[in-house]
Design an enzyme around this catalytic site. Structure first.
Site, PDB file in Angstrom:
ATOM      1  N   LYS A  42       0.839  -1.217   0.000  1.00 14.93           N
ATOM      2  CA  LYS A  42       0.000   0.000   0.000  1.00 14.93           C
ATOM      3  C   LYS A  42       0.866   1.256   0.000  1.00 14.93           C
ATOM      4  O   LYS A  42       0.654   2.174  -0.783  1.00 14.93           O
ATOM      5  CB  LYS A  42      -0.908  -0.002   1.237  1.00 14.93           C
ATOM      6  CG  LYS A  42      -1.520   1.349   1.583  1.00 14.93           C
ATOM      7  CD  LYS A  42      -2.362   1.312   2.828  1.00 14.93           C
ATOM      8  CE  LYS A  42      -1.619   1.539   4.117  1.00 14.93           C
ATOM      9  NZ  LYS A  42      -1.274   2.952   4.431  1.00 14.93           N
ATOM     10  N   ASN A  43       1.837   1.293   0.908  1.00 16.72           N
ATOM     11  CA  ASN A  43       2.612   2.525   1.061  1.00 16.72           C
ATOM     12  C   ASN A  43       3.538   2.782  -0.119  1.00 16.72           C
ATOM     13  O   ASN A  43       3.957   3.920  -0.340  1.00 16.72           O
ATOM     14  CB  ASN A  43       3.396   2.504   2.378  1.00 16.72           C
ATOM     15  CG  ASN A  43       2.480   2.682   3.578  1.00 16.72           C
ATOM     16  OD1 ASN A  43       1.301   2.969   3.409  1.00 16.72           O
ATOM     17  ND2 ASN A  43       3.011   2.495   4.766  1.00 16.72           N
ATOM     18  N   CYS A 101      -4.169  13.342  13.371  1.00 17.11           N
ATOM     19  CA  CYS A 101      -4.043  11.935  13.025  1.00 17.11           C
ATOM     20  C   CYS A 101      -4.042  11.096  14.297  1.00 17.11           C
ATOM     21  O   CYS A 101      -3.522  11.539  15.330  1.00 17.11           O
ATOM     22  CB  CYS A 101      -2.737  11.758  12.275  1.00 17.11           C
ATOM     23  SG  CYS A 101      -2.275  10.058  12.015  1.00 17.11           S
ATOM     24  N   ARG A 133       1.365  14.964  12.793  1.00 19.44           N
ATOM     25  CA  ARG A 133       1.906  14.604  11.474  1.00 19.44           C
ATOM     26  C   ARG A 133       2.166  15.887  10.685  1.00 19.44           C
ATOM     27  O   ARG A 133       1.451  16.206   9.732  1.00 19.44           O
ATOM     28  CB  ARG A 133       0.914  13.712  10.694  1.00 19.44           C
ATOM     29  CG  ARG A 133       0.497  12.430  11.376  1.00 19.44           C
ATOM     30  CD  ARG A 133       1.542  11.334  11.343  1.00 19.44           C
ATOM     31  NE  ARG A 133       1.835  10.817  10.027  1.00 19.44           N
ATOM     32  CZ  ARG A 133       1.194   9.801   9.444  1.00 19.44           C
ATOM     33  NH1 ARG A 133       0.177   9.229  10.057  1.00 19.44           N
ATOM     34  NH2 ARG A 133       1.569   9.363   8.256  1.00 19.44           N
ATOM     35  N   ASP A 147       5.760   0.839  11.766  1.00 23.06           N
ATOM     36  CA  ASP A 147       4.503   0.214  11.332  1.00 23.06           C
ATOM     37  C   ASP A 147       4.361  -1.230  11.809  1.00 23.06           C
ATOM     38  O   ASP A 147       3.337  -1.874  11.536  1.00 23.06           O
ATOM     39  CB  ASP A 147       4.377   0.266   9.798  1.00 23.06           C
ATOM     40  CG  ASP A 147       4.151   1.683   9.302  1.00 23.06           C
ATOM     41  OD1 ASP A 147       3.808   2.545  10.117  1.00 23.06           O
ATOM     42  OD2 ASP A 147       4.345   1.919   8.093  1.00 23.06           O
ATOM     43  N   ARG A 191      -8.298  -0.573   5.329  1.00 22.21           N
ATOM     44  CA  ARG A 191      -7.466   0.406   4.620  1.00 22.21           C
ATOM     45  C   ARG A 191      -6.127  -0.194   4.229  1.00 22.21           C
ATOM     46  O   ARG A 191      -5.496   0.261   3.286  1.00 22.21           O
ATOM     47  CB  ARG A 191      -7.215   1.629   5.501  1.00 22.21           C
ATOM     48  CG  ARG A 191      -8.474   2.339   5.911  1.00 22.21           C
ATOM     49  CD  ARG A 191      -8.132   3.586   6.681  1.00 22.21           C
ATOM     50  NE  ARG A 191      -6.988   4.211   6.059  1.00 22.21           N
ATOM     51  CZ  ARG A 191      -5.966   4.738   6.699  1.00 22.21           C
ATOM     52  NH1 ARG A 191      -5.953   4.732   8.010  1.00 22.21           N
ATOM     53  NH2 ARG A 191      -4.970   5.276   6.055  1.00 22.21           N
TER      54      ARG A 191
HETATM   55  N1  EPU Z   1       7.756  14.647  10.160  1.00 22.87           N
HETATM   56  C1  EPU Z   1       8.040  15.963  10.405  1.00 22.87           C
HETATM   57  N2  EPU Z   1       7.831  16.872   9.395  1.00 22.87           N
HETATM   58  C2  EPU Z   1       7.367  16.501   8.176  1.00 22.87           C
HETATM   59  C3  EPU Z   1       7.075  15.149   7.931  1.00 22.87           C
HETATM   60  C4  EPU Z   1       7.281  14.239   8.945  1.00 22.87           C
HETATM   61  O1  EPU Z   1       8.479  16.332  11.491  1.00 22.87           O
HETATM   62  O2  EPU Z   1       7.206  17.367   7.304  1.00 22.87           O
HETATM   63  C5  EPU Z   1       7.959  13.659  11.220  1.00 22.87           C
HETATM   64  C6  EPU Z   1       6.696  12.870  11.567  1.00 22.87           C
HETATM   65  O3  EPU Z   1       5.880  13.570  12.483  1.00 22.87           O
HETATM   66  C7  EPU Z   1       7.272  11.591  12.126  1.00 22.87           C
HETATM   67  C8  EPU Z   1       8.513  11.380  11.265  1.00 22.87           C
HETATM   68  O4  EPU Z   1       8.832  12.672  10.726  1.00 22.87           O
HETATM   69  O5  EPU Z   1       7.660  11.788  13.465  1.00 22.87           O
HETATM   70  C9  EPU Z   1       8.355  10.388  10.136  1.00 22.87           C
HETATM   71  O6  EPU Z   1       7.173  10.681   9.388  1.00 22.87           O
HETATM   72  P1  EPU Z   1       7.081  10.401   7.832  1.00 22.87           P
HETATM   73  O7  EPU Z   1       6.906  11.695   7.110  1.00 22.87           O
HETATM   74  O8  EPU Z   1       8.218   9.530   7.420  1.00 22.87           O
HETATM   75  O9  EPU Z   1       5.719   9.601   7.728  1.00 22.87           O
HETATM   76  P2  EPU Z   1       4.824   9.546   6.415  1.00 22.87           P
HETATM   77  O10 EPU Z   1       5.689   9.615   5.232  1.00 22.87           O
HETATM   78  O11 EPU Z   1       3.724  10.524   6.523  1.00 22.87           O
HETATM   79  C10 EPU Z   1       4.863   6.977   6.012  1.00 22.87           C
HETATM   80  C11 EPU Z   1       3.890   5.843   6.043  1.00 22.87           C
HETATM   81  C12 EPU Z   1       3.476   5.549   7.470  1.00 22.87           C
HETATM   82  C13 EPU Z   1       4.728   5.227   8.282  1.00 22.87           C
HETATM   83  C14 EPU Z   1       5.730   6.386   8.186  1.00 22.87           C
HETATM   84  C15 EPU Z   1       7.056   6.108   8.878  1.00 22.87           C
HETATM   85  C16 EPU Z   1       2.707   6.012   3.943  1.00 22.87           C
HETATM   86  C17 EPU Z   1       1.433   6.252   3.228  1.00 22.87           C
HETATM   87  N3  EPU Z   1       2.702   6.183   5.241  1.00 22.87           N
HETATM   88  O12 EPU Z   1       4.172   8.108   6.556  1.00 22.87           O
HETATM   89  O13 EPU Z   1       2.649   4.395   7.403  1.00 22.87           O
HETATM   90  O14 EPU Z   1       4.398   5.014   9.621  1.00 22.87           O
HETATM   91  O15 EPU Z   1       6.013   6.660   6.797  1.00 22.87           O
HETATM   92  O16 EPU Z   1       7.649   4.979   8.348  1.00 22.87           O
HETATM   93  O17 EPU Z   1       3.694   5.642   3.336  1.00 22.87           O
HETATM   94  C18 EPU Z   1       0.961   2.910   8.072  1.00 22.87           C
HETATM   95  O18 EPU Z   1       1.135   2.301   7.008  1.00 22.87           O
HETATM   96  O19 EPU Z   1       0.279   2.455   9.016  1.00 22.87           O
HETATM   97  C19 EPU Z   1       1.573   4.235   8.239  1.00 22.87           C
HETATM   98  C20 EPU Z   1       1.155   5.129   9.131  1.00 22.87           C
END
Ligand code: EPU
Length: 444
Positions: free
Chosen positions: A22-23, A119, A124, A319, A411
């Site tokens: 999915k991701n 969230c 987030r 995750d 999801r």
């Molecule tokens: N963060 C910031 N600023 C930003 C973006 C992120 O401070 O602009 C912080 C976040 O708050 C968090 C860390 O950086 O503490 C990592 O967040 P990241 O941006 O990597 O998360 P994401 O890209 O939004 C994806 C996955 C998540 C998974 C995370 C971490 C998808 C669709 N989602 O989210 O998956 O937990 O990476 O590996 O790819 C799940 O599948 O259940 C899920 C939540």
């Protein structure tokens, strides 16, 4: 809202193939915004989030093939490049909509996307996404809850540092990578996310004509090109789904053969499982970096406690934190689980406690004192991975567990109850009466 009724205590036994990720699929789909030629994706999981993304892309002028039959590829094609607004109605159902921002801006010179908002798994922010796009020359403003990004004369390459207080950002890296492929000149992303889903995205973008080096490492270099073309790509297998089914087998002292398992993407998880006493053994003839078939077996009926700390890839994935916690509830001693990516991602703790788990949380750390048995209870699913952890606990527990709000699971896990039933689980979906079934915002 549907529920699961699970009667625990059955050993899971049998064979299962890991679905597409999915991701990985979500940013791959968004890459269709970068070209007017067809982008065909194979092995796309049939999940609610994918349908949401098809809906969002549809609003942005990207047509999807019917995609009704299992195994059918999904073809996406931009037929109208003029829409530039991803509305809150859609974005609020799926936070990952943010990954449309970079490709939309790069492909159309203008993008407006509702800020995803809060969230279930904690704050987030998207500051790193915006910082990266600004560095590429975009003008970013906020208007009525939307991020408005403009680059009417195109983006230009830059050196961008994407590290934040919790490491890099996966979707932020996907966004900047997808934007930089069409920027003028060279872009260097420092402190890029190294997750396998980024490597998969770079593979698709390269097949579309992009020039990318270093994906999978903390420094990605992109040489911008004038335009991209269509491509045909197979989505990588879902490492989180694979880990979830391995934990479920281990929690029931079961034995599982898993096909299409992304073994090399799971090394941190396999390392912890090995110490717990769960053997995950690839079949002979495994080629490095290729999905393979593995056998999952507990070495003893008693599981050993371990320390787990979540980290960016190649560390232990956040995750899978909730799922391994469910397993450790049954280990013989005290385990320590520390969450370093989303320090508030512990909604499963109180629900596991309802099933008899001995958990003590202090800040981002939970001490798990293993118990001989969990006991079935009514519990509530709260986010995708917390829900998976409750399923694992329920499969191992004595008696009956009712898990409410399983739309979270839908999801991220394709036909979970059917697949678990095929492995010998006693699990039934109870459908909510239509009048009571109202979709709630789903944001993680
Ligand atoms: N963060 C910031 N600023 C930003 C973006 C992120 O401070 O602009 C912080 C976040 O708050 C968090 C860390 O950086 O503490 C990592 O967040 P990241 O941006 O990597 O998360 P994401 O890209 O939004 C994806 C996955 C998540 C998974 C995370 C971490 C998808 C669709 N989602 O989210 O998956 O937990 O990476 O590996 O790819 C799940 O599948 O259940 C899920 C939540």
């Amino acid at each position: 809202m549907d529920s699961f009724l699970i009667t625990g205590g059955q050993r899971l036994k049998g064979r299962l193939a890991v679905s597409g990720s999915k991701n990985a699929a979500l940013p791959l789909m968004a890459a269709a915004l970068l070209t007017d030629q067809p982008v065909t994706l194979r092995n796309v999981p049939r999940l609610r989030d994918i349908r949401n993304m098809i809906g969002l892309l549809g609003e942005l002028g990207v047509e999807a093939s019917p995609w009704n039959e299992p195994g059918e590829p999904l073809t996406l094609r931009t037929t109208d490049p003029t829409p530039v607004h991803a509305r809150y109605d859609i974005v609020k159902t799926m936070r990952a909509s943010i990954c449309a921002l970079g490709p939309m801006l790069a492909g159309r010179g203008h993008a407006r996307l509702a800020l995803p908002g809060g969230c279930a798994i904690g704050p987030r922010p998207v500051d790193l996404h915006l910082r990266g796009l600004r560095a590429l020359g975009a003008r970013i403003t906020l208007n009525a809850g939307d991020v408005v990004a403009e680059a009417p004369d195109g983006l230009r390459g830059a050196t961008i540092f994407l590290g934040g207080p919790f490491g890099s950002t996966v979707l932020g890296t996907a966004n900047i990578l997808s934007a930089a492929v069409l920027a003028r000149g060279e872009t260097i992303i420092e402190s890029a996310a190294c997750e396998p889903e980024i490597v998969d995205l770079a593979r698709l973008l390269t097949a579309m004509g992009a020039h990318i080096e270093g994906a999978g490492s903390p420094r990605i270099t992109i040489h911008g090109v004038d335009s991209l073309h269509g491509a045909d790509h197979t989505v990588m297998p879902d490492r989180i789904e694979a880990a979830t089914y391995i934990m479920a087998a281990a929690a029931t002292n079961g034995s599982l053969t898993l096909d299409n398992c992304p073994y090399d993407d799971l090394l941190a998880v396999l390392d912890r499982l090995d110490e717990i006493g769960v053997a995950v053994t690839p079949h002979k003839g495994r080629a490095p970096q290729r999905p393979c078939t593995v056998d999952v077996e507990c070495r003893s009926r008693r599981l050993a406690p371990v320390q787990v700390t979540t980290q960016p890839h190649p560390g232990f994935p956040t995750d899978v934190q909730a799922q391994i916690m469910a397993l450790l509830c049954l280990a013989d001693g005290h385990s320590v689980v520390t969450e370093k990516i989303f320090p508030e991602r512990f909604l499963h703790v109180a629900e596991l406690q309802r099933m008899g788990a001995q958990l003590f949380r202090q800040g981002p750390t939970v001490i798990v004192s293993g118990v001989p048995n969990l006991v079935g209870a009514p519990v509530m699913a709260s986010d995708l991975r917390a829900s998976a952890s409750l399923v694992i606990a329920a499969l191992a527990a004595e008696g009956e567990t009712r898990i409410d709000r399983v739309y979270h699971l839908d999801r991220g896990y394709e036909t979970m109850e059917t697949r678990l039933t095929a492995l010998g689980a006693h699990i039934e979906r109870i459908e909510a009466p239509a009048t009571l079934s109202h979709p709630a915002p789903m944001r993680e």
